[in-house]
Enzyme design. Structure first.
Site, mmCIF file in Angstrom:
data_model
loop_
_atom_site.group_PDB
_atom_site.id
_atom_site.type_symbol
_atom_site.label_atom_id
_atom_site.label_comp_id
_atom_site.label_asym_id
_atom_site.label_seq_id
_atom_site.Cartn_x
_atom_site.Cartn_y
_atom_site.Cartn_z
ATOM 1 N N ASN A 159 67.021 34.203 59.934
ATOM 2 C CA ASN A 159 67.434 35.549 60.287
ATOM 3 C C ASN A 159 67.976 36.268 59.055
ATOM 4 O OD1 ASN A 159 68.282 37.832 61.892
ATOM 5 N ND2 ASN A 159 70.365 37.025 61.736
ATOM 6 N N GLU A 160 67.231 37.249 58.568
ATOM 7 C CA GLU A 160 67.646 38.134 57.474
ATOM 8 C C GLU A 160 68.024 37.429 56.175
ATOM 9 O OE1 GLU A 160 70.651 40.824 59.039
ATOM 10 O OE2 GLU A 160 69.113 41.927 60.147
ATOM 11 N N GLU A 167 63.748 43.758 64.629
ATOM 12 C CA GLU A 167 65.047 44.274 65.083
ATOM 13 C C GLU A 167 65.074 45.768 64.827
ATOM 14 O OE1 GLU A 167 68.762 42.495 63.810
ATOM 15 O OE2 GLU A 167 67.935 40.471 63.868
#
Ligand SMILES: *[C@@H]1O[C@H](CO)[C@@H](O)[C@H](O)[C@H]1NC(C)=O
Ligand SMILES: *[C@@H]1O[C@H](CO)[C@@H](O)[C@H](O)[C@H]1NC(C)=O
Ligand SMILES: *[C@@H]1O[C@H](CO)[C@@H](O)[C@H](O)[C@H]1NC(C)=O
Length: 456
Positions: free
Chosen positions: A233-234, A353
């Protein structure tokens, strides 16, 4: 009297067979639930589903046995994030909220949900307590998420580790290595460079991908309800480590593909352009964005990365800009990445997202709806032409009673009728492209949610 006689006859005739069936059921039940865990349901039958593949810039369903699909077919994504599904599945009272979330998502015609398949470190609901040591109860929670998703025709994007500290993240891996006496700097960038830590992460990937679902018996690598694996995630690095990150992605995607050839893999990037593409880095939300060690073009081009992931948070990234400037940025951000997918990467672009503050004063719901509409319209325009804008996932949806998992970007969709309507409409419009004819995107209380929608 007659009644009594009948009752006793009934007992003689049927009592033994019924007892027999009850015994067989109990034995089956105990076999399926090895630790006498009576809380999880047993699965005897599951919906057919095809795996998702890619064909150049499009997602397709391979050998689709989905209700909506016959042969190999393009599929566009309208989806959402609910990062909390695994944790909420561990315990009984909140487990029903997971079922409800997936059911409501399906009723809105949504087809993909992105969620965390990680939770690292000490803690009662941690998935990985120590490197390679798992909490079986939490793994069963993850099993449950998969079974419920498939039941509702939803596919899952599983993110495998966090860049941030929430739920452990790369900092927890670095701490584990230090606790094991490995001489590494405390910088979390060691996560991408140190061979011991890379070994921990690979062992983790292997345990998840090879996991046999305790409820359905399906090995995760064989589970069509998994849309894709996401590496992190990111991802970002603090110091300039762009070549280290590039090498890490290359190594990890090759590793997952060696274990699982059926699932797509993406990185989990926010989508910032690196300093090497100076022309493109002007699109970034600020100069800072080019110095995070990520490079959307270079990273996403890596072999085995099946589709590019992009996030969109104008409000967090440009907190001082006015509304017009934020919306202009958002439009440019969408156009630029979709065009990269079509012209350079030749891969689908999924906005994994998309977030805007739900209740901010000044912005308010109408600004939020305008942001979401900007995203949805760009996806639809691209999808209509068969191009790379493959879909968007809103960050994030809750159900009533799960506010503890909220942040300023979270909403219970059906509590905001204007937003809810937009989400359903987008599902209907994309489903219309997916199937070639107008079709129900889902069902809401027996009614077609797509009826009454105007198709351009
Ligand atoms: C991939 O796309 C091409 C071009 O649109 C099409 O001819 C082909 O049938 C597609 N293949 C699959 C497997 O969908
Ligand atoms: C740890 O690594 C640093 C930097 O490479 C080195 O200077 C130091 O001597 C090492 N410490 C130990 C105990 O090996
Ligand atoms: C919003 O910000 C942009 C860029 O800074 C500026 O050009 C524009 O005049 C501002 N608009 C309003 C309404 O303040």
């Amino acid at each position: 009297m007659k009644k009594t006689k009948n009752n006793s006859e009934w007992r003689e005739k049927y009592a033994y067979p019924i007892l027999g069936i009850a015994t067989i059921s109990t034995i089956l039940y105990l076999n399926f639930n090895d630790q006498l865990n009576f809380e999880f349901p047993i699965i005897f039958w599951q919906k057919n589903m095809g795996f998702v593949g890619v064909n150049s810039t499009n997602f397709i369903i391979i050998n689709g046995h989905d209700d909506h699909h016959q042969d190999d077919q393009r599929v566009y994504v309208n989806g959402w994030n609910s990062y909390w599904l695994m944790e909420a599945s561990v315990w009984d009272p909140s487990r029903s909220k997971v079922s409800k979330m997936l059911k409501r998502g399906a009723q809105m015609g949504l087809n993909v949900c992105r969620t965390w398949a990680f939770s690292d470190g000490p803690g009662p609901n941690s998935l990985q307590i120590l490197p390679g040591v798992f909490n079986e109860r939490v793994l069963k929670g993850l099993d449950y998420v998969i079974v419920e998703a498939r039941k509702n025709g939803i596919r899952l994007i599983f993110s495998l580790v966090n860049n941030l500290n929430a739920f452990g993240g790369k900092a927890q891996y670095v701490k584990w290595a230090q606790d094991a006496g490995i001489n590494i700097s405390s910088s979390t960038d060691s996560f991408f460079a140190d061979s011991t830590i890379k070994g921990y992460y690979k062992a983790y990937i292997k345990a998840i991908v090879a996991r046999k679902n305790s409820l359905s018996g399906v090995i995760y690598s064989e589970e069509p309800a998994i849309f894709a694996w996401e590496l992190m995630n990111e991802p970002r690095c603090d110091s300039d480590c762009s070549s280290i990150l590039q090498a890490w992605i290359t190594e990890m995607v090759a590793y997952i593909k060696s274990l699982d050839q059926k699932h797509l893999v993406t990185i989990g990037l926010e989508g910032f352009y690196g300093p090497k593409t100076a022309e493109k880095s002007k699109v970034n939300p600020g100069e800072w964005a080019a110095s995070l060690g990520t490079d959307f073009m270079q990273n996403s081009a890596i072999d085995g990365i099946d589709f590019a992931s992009v996030h969109a948070y104008p409000d967090s990234w440009m907190p001082h800009a006015n509304t017009t400037a934020k919306l202009d940025f958002l439009q440019m951000w969408l156009d630029s990445h979709i065009s990269d997918g079509d012209n350079i990467l030749k891969k689908p672009i999924l906005f994994t997202e998309v977030g805007y503050p739900i209740n901010d004063k000044g912005g308010g719901i109408s600004y939020g709806d305008t942001s979401l509409k900007t995203v949805y319209d760009s996806i639809f325009e691209s999808a209509k032409k068969g191009q790379a804008g493959a879909g968007a996932l809103i960050w994030q949806l809750l159900v009533e009673g799960m506010e503890e998992y909220g942040d300023r970007f979270s909403l219970v969709a059906w509590e905001q009728p204007s937003t809810y309507k937009m989400m359903v409409e987008q599902s209907c419009k994309l489903s219309n492209i997916n199937t070639g004819k107008r079709k129900s995107a889902g069902e809401l209380n027996g009614k077609d949610p797509c009826s009454g929608i105007k198709y351009p």
